[in-house]
Structures are given as structure tokens and as C-alpha cells.
Design an enzyme around this catalytic site. Structure first.
Site, PDB file in Angstrom:
ATOM      1  N   ARG A  14      -4.623  -2.454   3.705  1.00 37.65           N
ATOM      2  CA  ARG A  14      -3.629  -2.957   4.671  1.00 37.65           C
ATOM      3  C   ARG A  14      -3.948  -4.402   5.068  1.00 37.65           C
ATOM      4  O   ARG A  14      -5.034  -4.921   4.782  1.00 37.65           O
ATOM      5  CB  ARG A  14      -3.564  -2.051   5.901  1.00 37.65           C
ATOM      6  CG  ARG A  14      -4.773  -2.102   6.785  1.00 37.65           C
ATOM      7  CD  ARG A  14      -4.548  -1.213   8.020  1.00 37.65           C
ATOM      8  NE  ARG A  14      -5.189  -1.777   9.169  1.00 37.65           N
ATOM      9  CZ  ARG A  14      -5.965  -1.080  10.001  1.00 37.65           C
ATOM     10  NH1 ARG A  14      -6.169   0.205   9.815  1.00 37.65           N
ATOM     11  NH2 ARG A  14      -6.507  -1.669  11.043  1.00 37.65           N
ATOM     12  N   TYR A 154     -17.960  -8.984  17.655  1.00 36.23           N
ATOM     13  CA  TYR A 154     -17.152  -9.409  16.496  1.00 36.23           C
ATOM     14  C   TYR A 154     -17.481 -10.865  16.141  1.00 36.23           C
ATOM     15  O   TYR A 154     -17.769 -11.194  14.986  1.00 36.23           O
ATOM     16  CB  TYR A 154     -15.678  -9.250  16.874  1.00 36.23           C
ATOM     17  CG  TYR A 154     -14.675  -9.732  15.863  1.00 36.23           C
ATOM     18  CD1 TYR A 154     -14.263  -8.905  14.820  1.00 36.23           C
ATOM     19  CD2 TYR A 154     -14.108 -11.010  15.952  1.00 36.23           C
ATOM     20  CE1 TYR A 154     -13.321  -9.346  13.898  1.00 36.23           C
ATOM     21  CE2 TYR A 154     -13.167 -11.449  15.041  1.00 36.23           C
ATOM     22  CZ  TYR A 154     -12.776 -10.610  14.015  1.00 36.23           C
ATOM     23  OH  TYR A 154     -11.836 -11.045  13.102  1.00 36.23           O
ATOM     24  N   ILE A 187      -3.254 -14.015  12.388  1.00 31.45           N
ATOM     25  CA  ILE A 187      -2.433 -13.592  11.253  1.00 31.45           C
ATOM     26  C   ILE A 187      -1.699 -12.307  11.643  1.00 31.45           C
ATOM     27  O   ILE A 187      -2.253 -11.454  12.340  1.00 31.45           O
ATOM     28  CB  ILE A 187      -3.336 -13.331  10.016  1.00 31.45           C
ATOM     29  CG1 ILE A 187      -4.275 -14.526   9.746  1.00 31.45           C
ATOM     30  CG2 ILE A 187      -2.484 -13.004   8.794  1.00 31.45           C
ATOM     31  CD1 ILE A 187      -3.625 -15.859   9.475  1.00 31.45           C
TER      32      ILE A 187
END
Ligand SMILES: NC(=O)c1ccc[n+]([C@@H]2O[C@H](COP(=O)([O-])OP(=O)(O)OC[C@H]3O[C@@H](n4cnc5c(N)ncnc54)[C@H](OP(=O)(O)O)[C@@H]3O)[C@@H](O)[C@H]2O)c1
Length: 247
Positions: A14, A154, A187
Site C-alpha cells: 500500500r 519515528y 504524501i
């Protein structure tokens, strides 16, 4: 007929990984579409590649678990052939302030983003060395450069990728293997759309191109770095962010 090179795209079912799998297949590579929880997505990507006349198969692994990485590369080797293009794209963004973050959450994020890049690269290097040719491309993020509140685990994992990739690029350049990073901005994938409510105006004010990027616009950067055209590029970071970060 020439045998096609094999690319492994982690998280290939994905988002950016999907677009990358489809593009690499169109460029003639056999594609190992890796997934963690999204088997149906990965199967759909494989089906599309096969319908287009390409070669692909899907493979499951939890890449936050150290044992998963070598097993994945070996399974791809047995099924499609030795991996000569590694795209470490799998990633996960969980919201959590540092004060509330558990050790497990911190370790898991570092393991998925940074540890898996190391383990997958280590598992792929012998075949790349035998071939005298290899491409390792990891998906970083703008967060590696700017930080991201509530995403320290992250951002730290992505920032660590740079030190890893630049070091590995120096080690393996002499044997014909390049190591590069693609650092996307915002994005249009689940990762960003899940967090977009009420924030688009702020985000667009930070983005000269005034829109979110498309997965295909990141995939084209990855495919370029995987190609012969990028043969003299190593230890580089290609920013794909609509101008959001200029440094
Ligand atoms: N979207 C953006 O704006 C953006 C910006 C900067 C950087 N990036 C980076 O670009 C990469 C792709 O992002 P995306 O937006 O396409 O993400 P996405 O749509 O959320 O997809 C994430 C992918 O990572 C896989 N994954 C998650 N946890 C995993 C685990 N423990 N083990 C193995 N695979 C795992 C998922 O597999 P399953 O679905 O099979 O579970 C999925 O394919 C990520 O590394 C991300 O950090 C994205």
C-alpha cells in the site's frame, strides 16, 4: 531471454510501497512485495504486476522482529531469486509524547525503521557482492531533519537511517553497491491522511507546491535511484517534499 533483477519492496502492498512495486515491475524488475498485516493488498499488487506481464510474489514478515528480516530475504531468494534491489519502505507512525512513551514503543519503532534497514541490508549484501551490483534504498522522512512533536521514536529511527546509509555506502561502494535515501514530505497515503483533519491550511502554508505529494511521485525517485541512470549516486538523500524543506 535475460533474467530480470529482483527487487524487494518492504511494505509494498500500500501507499508509497505499492506505487514503488508497480513502477519497478514496469521497469522490468521481478518484485517481491512484502507485507505485514495487509495480505489482500499485497496479493492485489502481485496480481496487477502479473496481469501486466511481470513477475512478482508476496511475502509476510513483521520487520520490527529481528528474526523476520533474514527469513524474508531467504524466502525471496528461494522463490524469485537473489535480491539485488532492496527498498526498505515499511514504516509506522504512532502519536505519543516522549513522557508517555513506553520502552517497548521506542524499541519497536527503532527496530522497524532502523534495525530492519541494517538487518535486511546485511542479509542482501552477499548476493549483491557476488553480482558486483546492488541498490539499497531506504525511505527516510523530513522528520529526520525537522523533528516531529509526538513522533520522537519515528524521527529518531529515520534520522539514524542517515548515519547507517552513509556508512554502508562507504563500505560497499568499492564492490558496486550504492546506498541512498529518499526523504518524502507529506504524501497522500494513510499515514498522512489519518492526521490531516483540520491541518491542511497549516500544511499548505509550509509547502511551496501547495499540495500533498502522490505516492507515484516518491516511487519515481526510488526507481531512479534503483536504475542504471543513478550509477554514480551513493550516500545521497533525495528529498521529495514539494519544497517544504530547503537546506
Ligand atoms: N506518507 C508520507 O507522507 C511519508 C512521509 C515521510 C516518510 N514516509 C515514509 O515512507 C514509507 C511509506 O510510507 P506510507 O505513507 O506509504 O505508509 P503506509 O501507507 O502507512 O504504509 C506503511 C507500510 O509499512 C508496513 N508496515 C508497518 N508496520 C510494519 C511492520 N512492523 N513490519 C513490516 N511492515 C510494516 C505496512 O504493511 P501492512 O499494510 O502489510 O501492515 C505498510 O505496507 C514509510 O517508511 C514512511 O515512514 C512517508
Amino acid at each position: 531471454m535475460a533474467v530480470s533483477r529482483v527487487a524487494l519492496v518492504t511494505g509494498g502492498g500500500r501507499g508509497i510501497g505499492r506505487a514503488t512495486s508497480l513502477l519497478l515491475a514496469r521497469r522490468g524488475l521481478a518484485v517481491a512485495v512484502h507485507y505485514h498485516t495487509g495480505e489482500a493488498n499485497a496479493r492485489e499488487v502481485v496480481q496487477r504486476i502479473e496481469e501486466g506481464g511481470g513477475r512478482a510474489a508476496c511475502f509476510a514478515a513483521d520487520l520490527a522482529e529481528p528474526a523476520g528480516c533474514r527469513a524474508l530475504v531467504e524466502a525471496v531468494g528461494r522463490s524469485l531469486g537473489e535480491v539485488l534491489v532492496l527498498v526498505h519502505n515499511a514504516g509506522e507512525m504512532k502519536d505519543c509524547p516522549v513522557e508517555e512513551m513506553t520502552d517497548e514503543e521506542w524499541e519497536r519503532a527503532l527496530s522497524l525503521h532502523l534495525g530492519a534497514a541494517f538487518r535486511l541490508s546485511r542479509a542482501c549484501l552477499p548476493a549483491m557482492k557476488r553480482a558486483g551490483w546492488g541498490r539499497i534504498i531506504a525511505l527516510s522522512s523530513q522528520a529526520a531533519f525537522t523533528g516531529s512533536a509526538r513522533h520522537a521514536q519515528y524521527a529518531a529511527g529515520k534520522a539514524g537511517l542517515h548515519g547507517f546509509a552513509y556508512s554502508l555506502a562507504k563500505e560497499v561502494g568499492p564492490v558496486g553497491i550504492t546506498v541512498n535515501l529518499v526523504a518524502p514530505g507529506r504524501i497522500e497515503t494513510e499515514m498522512v491522511l489519518d492526521r490531516s483533519a483540520g491541518r491542511m491550511e497549516e500544511w499548505m502554508a509550509q509547502t511551496p507546491l501547495k499540495r500533498l505529494g502522490k505516492p507515484e511521485e516518491v516511487a519515481s525517485a526510488v526507481a531512479f535511484l534503483a536504475s542504471e541512470e543513478a550509477s554514480y549516486i551513493t550516500g545521497a538523500t533525495l528529498h521529495v517534499n514539494g519544497g517544504q524543506l530547503m537546506s
